[in-house]
Design a protein around this motif. Structure first.
Motif, short mmCIF file in Angstrom:
data_model
loop_
_atom_site.label_atom_id
_atom_site.label_comp_id
_atom_site.label_asym_id
_atom_site.label_seq_id
_atom_site.Cartn_x
_atom_site.Cartn_y
_atom_site.Cartn_z
N GLY A 129 -5.48 -1.98 -1.80
CA GLY A 129 -6.26 -1.84 -0.58
C GLY A 129 -6.07 -0.54 0.18
N THR A 130 -5.65 0.54 -0.48
CA THR A 130 -5.50 1.82 0.19
C THR A 130 -6.87 2.32 0.67
N ASN A 131 -6.90 2.94 1.82
CA ASN A 131 -8.13 3.50 2.40
C ASN A 131 -9.22 2.45 2.61
N GLY A 132 -8.86 1.19 2.75
CA GLY A 132 -9.83 0.14 2.99
C GLY A 132 -10.46 -0.41 1.72
N ALA A 133 -9.89 -0.11 0.56
CA ALA A 133 -10.43 -0.61 -0.71
C ALA A 133 -10.34 -2.13 -0.76
N ALA A 134 -11.34 -2.73 -1.40
CA ALA A 134 -11.38 -4.19 -1.52
C ALA A 134 -10.22 -4.70 -2.38
#
Length: 115
Positions: free
Chosen positions: A59-64
């Motif tokens: 989930g880095t940088n808002g990844a799903a």
């Protein structure tokens, strides 16, 4: 010196998540990919692991979190091709071949097979 390394790591994460431009030398590889067996794990390590992690749940940088996503294969193909609607994920339609995108979409489905 520590600040330099932190900035370097952040820059590498941004580039790995699609922040950089595709190098011209990658264009021929895209066309040849259809004729070769697709190594999804290699593509994952190069293009996806920095944001989604090894198991799809980083989930880095808002990844799903791909262990929780239940979208269809078609929806995953659209997201990989065009990027996410919220702009968090970059589009790979001009970077990966259609065959590579479909293979990657199928690979992402493996992260939540136990759900």
């Amino acid at each position: 010196m520590q600040k330099f390394f932190v900035l370097l790591i952040l820059a590498l994460i941004a580039l790995a998540c699609g922040g950089g431009e595709d190098a011209p030398s990658e264009a021929p590889a895209k066309k040849e990919a259809a004729a070769q067996e697709i190594d999804v794990k290699k593509i994952w390590k190069i293009r996806c692991i920095a944001c989604h992690g090894l198991y799809g749940d980083m989930g880095t940088n808002g990844a799903a979190n791909l262990q929780e996503v239940t979208s269809s294969l078609e929806d995953r193909i659209k997201i990989i091709t065009n990027g996410s609607e919220n702009g968090v994920m970059t589009a790979f339609g001009e970077i990966l071949s259609e065959e590579e995108i479909e293979a990657m979409a199928k690979y992402t489905m493996s992260f939540n097979e136990d759900l």
